[in-house]
Design a protein around this motif. Sequence first.
Motif, PDB file in Angstrom:
ATOM      1  N   SER A 185       0.783  -1.274   0.096  1.00 50.15           N
ATOM      2  CA  SER A 185       0.024  -0.004   0.063  1.00 50.15           C
ATOM      3  C   SER A 185       0.979   1.363   0.212  1.00 50.15           C
ATOM      4  CB  SER A 185      -1.093   0.058   1.315  1.00 50.15           C
ATOM      5  OG  SER A 185      -0.017   0.034   2.361  1.00 50.15           O
ATOM      6  N   VAL A 186       0.316   2.219  -0.487  1.00 48.74           N
ATOM      7  CA  VAL A 186       0.947   3.742  -0.384  1.00 48.74           C
ATOM      8  C   VAL A 186       0.061   4.568   0.416  1.00 48.74           C
ATOM      9  CG1 VAL A 186       1.633   5.653  -1.668  1.00 48.74           C
ATOM     10  CG2 VAL A 186       2.066   3.568  -2.651  1.00 48.74           C
ATOM     11  N   VAL A 187       0.770   4.780   1.693  1.00 46.08           N
ATOM     12  CA  VAL A 187      -0.277   5.644   2.692  1.00 46.08           C
ATOM     13  C   VAL A 187       0.726   6.680   3.014  1.00 46.08           C
ATOM     14  CG1 VAL A 187      -1.075   5.493   5.080  1.00 46.08           C
ATOM     15  CG2 VAL A 187      -0.994   3.550   3.657  1.00 46.08           C
ATOM     16  N   SER A 188       0.105   8.195   2.953  1.00 52.67           N
ATOM     17  CA  SER A 188       0.658   9.158   3.270  1.00 52.67           C
ATOM     18  C   SER A 188       0.155   9.814   4.451  1.00 52.67           C
ATOM     19  CB  SER A 188       0.553  10.354   1.923  1.00 52.67           C
ATOM     20  OG  SER A 188      -0.466  11.080   2.454  1.00 52.67           O
ATOM     21  N   ASP A 189       1.082  10.368   5.205  1.00 49.95           N
ATOM     22  CA  ASP A 189       0.524  10.953   6.654  1.00 49.95           C
ATOM     23  C   ASP A 189       0.647  12.652   6.364  1.00 49.95           C
ATOM     24  OD1 ASP A 189       0.046  10.507   9.526  1.00 49.95           O
ATOM     25  OD2 ASP A 189       1.139  12.157   9.585  1.00 49.95           O
ATOM     26  N   ASP A 190      -0.403  13.311   6.868  1.00 50.75           N
ATOM     27  CA  ASP A 190      -0.457  14.846   6.808  1.00 50.75           C
ATOM     28  C   ASP A 190       0.590  15.618   7.497  1.00 50.75           C
ATOM     29  OD1 ASP A 190      -2.712  13.954   5.044  1.00 50.75           O
ATOM     30  OD2 ASP A 190      -4.247  15.431   6.497  1.00 50.75           O
ATOM     31  N   ALA A 191       1.084  14.860   8.481  1.00 51.51           N
ATOM     32  CA  ALA A 191       1.927  15.544   9.268  1.00 51.51           C
ATOM     33  C   ALA A 191       3.552  16.046   8.650  1.00 51.51           C
ATOM     34  CB  ALA A 191       2.542  14.601  10.531  1.00 51.51           C
ATOM     35  N   PHE A 192       3.945  15.209   7.413  1.00 51.58           N
ATOM     36  CA  PHE A 192       4.737  15.302   6.716  1.00 51.58           C
ATOM     37  C   PHE A 192       4.509  15.330   5.220  1.00 51.58           C
ATOM     38  CE2 PHE A 192       4.719  10.990   6.745  1.00 51.58           C
ATOM     39  CZ  PHE A 192       5.363  10.110   7.809  1.00 51.58           C
ATOM     40  N   ASN A 193       3.762  15.641   4.781  1.00 52.40           N
ATOM     41  CA  ASN A 193       3.444  15.549   3.555  1.00 52.40           C
ATOM     42  C   ASN A 193       2.866  16.807   3.052  1.00 52.40           C
ATOM     43  OD1 ASN A 193       2.484  15.141   0.788  1.00 52.40           O
ATOM     44  ND2 ASN A 193       0.515  13.983   1.533  1.00 52.40           N
ATOM     45  N   ASP A 194       3.625  17.730   2.241  1.00 50.41           N
ATOM     46  CA  ASP A 194       3.068  18.807   1.780  1.00 50.41           C
ATOM     47  C   ASP A 194       3.040  19.050   0.152  1.00 50.41           C
ATOM     48  OD1 ASP A 194       5.936  18.983   1.246  1.00 50.41           O
ATOM     49  OD2 ASP A 194       6.199  20.935   1.982  1.00 50.41           O
ATOM     50  N   GLY A 222       0.857  17.382  -1.644  1.00 49.92           N
ATOM     51  CA  GLY A 222      -0.488  16.850  -2.016  1.00 49.92           C
ATOM     52  C   GLY A 222      -0.757  15.531  -1.802  1.00 49.92           C
ATOM     53  N   HIS A 223      -2.211  14.953  -2.086  1.00 54.79           N
ATOM     54  CA  HIS A 223      -2.429  13.543  -1.973  1.00 54.79           C
ATOM     55  C   HIS A 223      -2.570  13.354  -0.386  1.00 54.79           C
ATOM     56  CE1 HIS A 223      -2.186  13.154  -6.181  1.00 54.79           C
ATOM     57  NE2 HIS A 223      -1.154  13.408  -6.150  1.00 54.79           N
ATOM     58  N   ASN A 224      -2.644  14.167   0.555  1.00 55.82           N
ATOM     59  CA  ASN A 224      -2.609  14.126   1.936  1.00 55.82           C
ATOM     60  C   ASN A 224      -3.957  12.991   2.312  1.00 55.82           C
ATOM     61  OD1 ASN A 224      -1.874  17.020   1.245  1.00 55.82           O
ATOM     62  ND2 ASN A 224      -1.141  16.817   3.197  1.00 55.82           N
ATOM     63  N   GLY A 225      -3.288  12.422   3.195  1.00 52.43           N
ATOM     64  CA  GLY A 225      -4.341  11.497   3.963  1.00 52.43           C
ATOM     65  C   GLY A 225      -4.579  10.249   2.904  1.00 52.43           C
ATOM     66  N   LEU A 226      -3.576   9.969   1.844  1.00 52.79           N
ATOM     67  CA  LEU A 226      -3.748   8.947   0.936  1.00 52.79           C
ATOM     68  C   LEU A 226      -3.698   7.538   1.662  1.00 52.79           C
ATOM     69  CD1 LEU A 226      -4.041   8.280  -2.158  1.00 52.79           C
ATOM     70  CD2 LEU A 226      -1.482   7.948  -1.806  1.00 52.79           C
ATOM     71  N   VAL A 227      -4.598   6.499   1.056  1.00 55.52           N
ATOM     72  CA  VAL A 227      -4.404   5.345   1.740  1.00 55.52           C
ATOM     73  C   VAL A 227      -4.886   4.330   0.546  1.00 55.52           C
ATOM     74  CG1 VAL A 227      -5.537   3.357   3.253  1.00 55.52           C
ATOM     75  CG2 VAL A 227      -5.107   5.552   4.124  1.00 55.52           C
ATOM     76  N   HIS A 228      -3.674   3.838  -0.049  1.00 56.77           N
ATOM     77  CA  HIS A 228      -4.195   3.042  -1.377  1.00 56.77           C
ATOM     78  C   HIS A 228      -3.734   1.631  -1.373  1.00 56.77           C
ATOM     79  CE1 HIS A 228      -5.604   2.752  -5.561  1.00 56.77           C
ATOM     80  NE2 HIS A 228      -4.483   2.018  -5.801  1.00 56.77           N
ATOM     81  N   TYR A 258       4.437   5.482   3.286  1.00 58.11           N
ATOM     82  CA  TYR A 258       4.745   3.800   3.844  1.00 58.11           C
ATOM     83  C   TYR A 258       3.921   3.060   3.502  1.00 58.11           C
ATOM     84  CZ  TYR A 258       1.603   5.125   7.588  1.00 58.11           C
ATOM     85  OH  TYR A 258       0.274   5.613   8.288  1.00 58.11           O
ATOM     86  N   CYS A 259       4.055   1.788   3.799  1.00 61.92           N
ATOM     87  CA  CYS A 259       3.002   0.782   3.491  1.00 61.92           C
ATOM     88  C   CYS A 259       2.523   0.314   4.774  1.00 61.92           C
ATOM     89  CB  CYS A 259       3.597  -0.585   2.812  1.00 61.92           C
ATOM     90  SG  CYS A 259       2.713  -2.008   2.682  1.00 61.92           S
ATOM     91  N   MET A 260       1.051   0.569   4.852  1.00 63.79           N
ATOM     92  CA  MET A 260       0.528   0.039   6.300  1.00 63.79           C
ATOM     93  C   MET A 260       0.685  -1.378   6.797  1.00 63.79           C
ATOM     94  SD  MET A 260      -3.340   0.605   5.365  1.00 63.79           S
ATOM     95  CE  MET A 260      -4.100  -0.377   3.983  1.00 63.79           C
ATOM     96  N   PHE A 261       1.083  -2.308   5.815  1.00 63.85           N
ATOM     97  CA  PHE A 261       1.273  -3.572   6.450  1.00 63.85           C
ATOM     98  C   PHE A 261       2.616  -3.900   6.491  1.00 63.85           C
ATOM     99  CE2 PHE A 261      -1.668  -3.945   2.636  1.00 63.85           C
ATOM    100  CZ  PHE A 261      -3.013  -4.031   3.225  1.00 63.85           C
TER     101      PHE A 261
END
Length: 167
Positions: free
Chosen positions: A74-83, A85-91, A119-122
């Motif tokens: 998976s591709v997961v982004s966290d808003d705390a360090f992502n500027d 775009g694609h904030n809060g992505l969980v794919h 990061y990958c949530m798994f």
Amino acid sequence: MRRFMRRTSLVVALLVSLAAVVTLVASPGGASSHHHGDNHVVNIPDTDKFVPFHLTINAGDTVTWVNSDTDKHSVVSDDAFNDAGHNGLVHIILGTDDNNGQNGTFTLEFDHPGTFVYYCMFHAKLDTDNQPIAPGPDGGIQDNNGNFGTPMSGVITVVDNQNQNEQ
Ligand SMILES: [Cu+2]
């Protein structure tokens, strides 16, 4: 009633022509503010990692993740360090086991400069300081001694492409 209908159709006709003008004006502008986007590939082999770990791309480029592992990742982004775009992505990107033997793919376009940490949530999770860590003995990249500790994560740096446009 007739009069009302006539007025309504006039308004509709005006809106349609206005939309056409807006479309004509918008498309050349949109094309010039972005360079012709290149596509970059991040591979996911069967070792639970993103390869390469870090990519530098231009605004307007796309990144395609290619999962050739049997497992899903998976591709997961966290808003705390992502500027970037694609904030809060969980794919979730399917592995070959769940995708008729084909590689799972996922593509994102990055339109403005910034940093996309993911990061990958798994195979990774965030600690209390929002740093990716290995989730436990069954996750992360294990070394030959069975130690775990390398979380499955990656970074994409998106830089401004203005200088390249002028060349
Ligand atoms: Cu994974």
